[in-house]
Design an enzyme around this catalytic site. Sequence first.
Site, PDB file in Angstrom:
ATOM      1  N   ARG A 116       0.849  -1.202   0.000  1.00 17.15           N
ATOM      2  CA  ARG A 116       0.000   0.000   0.000  1.00 17.15           C
ATOM      3  C   ARG A 116       0.876   1.241   0.000  1.00 17.15           C
ATOM      4  O   ARG A 116       2.027   1.210   0.392  1.00 17.15           O
ATOM      5  CB  ARG A 116      -0.882   0.023   1.251  1.00 17.15           C
ATOM      6  CG  ARG A 116      -2.046  -0.949   1.188  1.00 17.15           C
ATOM      7  CD  ARG A 116      -2.889  -0.843   2.442  1.00 17.15           C
ATOM      8  NE  ARG A 116      -3.501   0.469   2.575  1.00 17.15           N
ATOM      9  CZ  ARG A 116      -3.450   1.222   3.671  1.00 17.15           C
ATOM     10  NH1 ARG A 116      -2.812   0.826   4.741  1.00 17.15           N
ATOM     11  NH2 ARG A 116      -4.038   2.402   3.696  1.00 17.15           N
ATOM     12  N   LYS A 181       3.675  -6.796  11.847  1.00 12.18           N
ATOM     13  CA  LYS A 181       2.796  -7.088  10.708  1.00 12.18           C
ATOM     14  C   LYS A 181       2.983  -8.533  10.239  1.00 12.18           C
ATOM     15  O   LYS A 181       4.097  -8.988   9.992  1.00 12.18           O
ATOM     16  CB  LYS A 181       3.117  -6.118   9.572  1.00 12.18           C
ATOM     17  CG  LYS A 181       2.160  -6.209   8.423  1.00 12.18           C
ATOM     18  CD  LYS A 181       1.974  -4.872   7.785  1.00 12.18           C
ATOM     19  CE  LYS A 181       1.378  -4.971   6.415  1.00 12.18           C
ATOM     20  NZ  LYS A 181       1.007  -3.679   5.877  1.00 12.18           N
ATOM     21  N   ARG A 314      -1.396   5.628  12.920  1.00 15.25           N
ATOM     22  CA  ARG A 314      -0.292   5.391  13.863  1.00 15.25           C
ATOM     23  C   ARG A 314      -0.873   5.488  15.261  1.00 15.25           C
ATOM     24  O   ARG A 314      -1.714   6.348  15.528  1.00 15.25           O
ATOM     25  CB  ARG A 314       0.785   6.493  13.738  1.00 15.25           C
ATOM     26  CG  ARG A 314       1.503   6.528  12.417  1.00 15.25           C
ATOM     27  CD  ARG A 314       2.561   5.428  12.314  1.00 15.25           C
ATOM     28  NE  ARG A 314       3.127   5.407  10.985  1.00 15.25           N
ATOM     29  CZ  ARG A 314       2.560   4.862   9.917  1.00 15.25           C
ATOM     30  NH1 ARG A 314       1.377   4.280  10.022  1.00 15.25           N
ATOM     31  NH2 ARG A 314       3.134   4.889   8.739  1.00 15.25           N
TER      32      ARG A 314
HETATM   33  C1  BTN Z   1       0.415  -3.732   2.344  1.00 14.42           C
HETATM   34  O1  BTN Z   1       1.229  -2.848   2.070  1.00 14.42           O
HETATM   35  O2  BTN Z   1       0.069  -3.966   3.501  1.00 14.42           O
HETATM   36  C2  BTN Z   1      -0.197  -4.566   1.243  1.00 14.42           C
HETATM   37  C3  BTN Z   1       0.716  -5.658   0.813  1.00 14.42           C
HETATM   38  C4  BTN Z   1       0.125  -6.533  -0.269  1.00 14.42           C
HETATM   39  C5  BTN Z   1       1.130  -7.531  -0.808  1.00 14.42           C
HETATM   40  C6  BTN Z   1       0.502  -8.508  -1.748  1.00 14.42           C
HETATM   41  S1  BTN Z   1       1.570  -9.862  -2.107  1.00 14.42           S
HETATM   42  C7  BTN Z   1       0.472 -10.395  -3.348  1.00 14.42           C
HETATM   43  C8  BTN Z   1       0.016  -9.155  -4.081  1.00 14.42           C
HETATM   44  N1  BTN Z   1       0.939  -8.776  -5.105  1.00 14.42           N
HETATM   45  C9  BTN Z   1       1.518  -7.607  -4.859  1.00 14.42           C
HETATM   46  O3  BTN Z   1       2.366  -7.067  -5.588  1.00 14.42           O
HETATM   47  N2  BTN Z   1       1.064  -7.108  -3.704  1.00 14.42           N
HETATM   48  C10 BTN Z   1       0.081  -7.968  -3.102  1.00 14.42           C
END
Ligand code: BTN
Length: 321
Positions: A116, A181, A314
């Site tokens: 994100r 996380k 946060r």
């Molecule tokens: C975040 O930042 O919390 C979201 C992370 C999401 C990662 C997943 S892995 C599978 C899919 N492909 C990606 O490139 N991103 C999501």
Amino acid sequence: MQMLLKLLGDGEFHSGEDLGVALGVSRSAVWKRLQQLETETGIEIHKVRGRGYRLASPLYLLDQCRLKESQDDARWSIHVYDSIDSTNAEAMRLVERGESLPLLVLAEQQTAGRGRRGRKWVSPFAENLYYSLALRIDGGMRQLEGLSLVVGLAVLKMLQELGINDAGLKWPNDILIGDRKLAGILLELTGDPADVCHVVIGIGINVNMRASAEVDQSWTSMMLESGFAHDRNLVVTSLGKSLNAYLPMQLEAGFAAFRAEWEACHLWQGKRVTLLAGINEVEGVVLGVDSGGALRLQVDGEVKVFSGGELSLRLRATSDL
Ligand code: BTN
């Protein structure tokens, strides 16, 4: 390479000679391939004189045949890659190519995993889960509202089924244990949300990762929490079941039906927080979410509602009410 990994995947010692026979190549060719494997995947291979080669820790590779059999009731096609830039990007490309939907993209490794707010999602080979489910949505903003929160619930329930009981949610869709996380969700859309559009539900779960110099935030993994390595095929199957239990209701009736359940799993209910929106910051107390999944904050005695993928929370130092 896949074959070599499969042979070594049990974590036992294999002599260069045995590997050579299985692969139909010489011992020196085995040695070269092992070096290449280490360079390309970052996997650590131990060599012990007189015993042979073995992986530093056992691997659970994705098994396309097993996954296809076990996901029969899910009715989505499965595309498994050894390495891909991003499973979300690939799912989007398949959508644009007109592949029939829904479809699921999985990869052993992502070279440009997306998180994100433009962040990178660290995606080492065969350690974690990189899962992108593409769906077609027909004319329904309501189906999309709160969708990422419901996906968070589905991931959380799957984790509980597999014995990870201490995890909770952080608005909008982080899965945490304490402040570490464990999983993240990234939804990406194409088309017109008011008419026909496609959504790619990207889910990243830290499954068997034990160490990483690359992740720039506090993190944990299923393995670190439970003390043993998890079969990633089982995680895929359980996640499919959980999504199948949650998504139909969300797509039919929207988020309102899940609001109370979601709030009960929200780790930061009643906490004092700072909401970051680009360079702007808002301080308040978390009241919960509304029926569309937007965050409800008490700010200077007033209730304010916030939504949008670029927002992030946060915890403030003295956060209990
Ligand atoms: C975040 O930042 O919390 C979201 C992370 C999401 C990662 C997943 S892995 C599978 C899919 N492909 C990606 O490139 N991103 C999501």
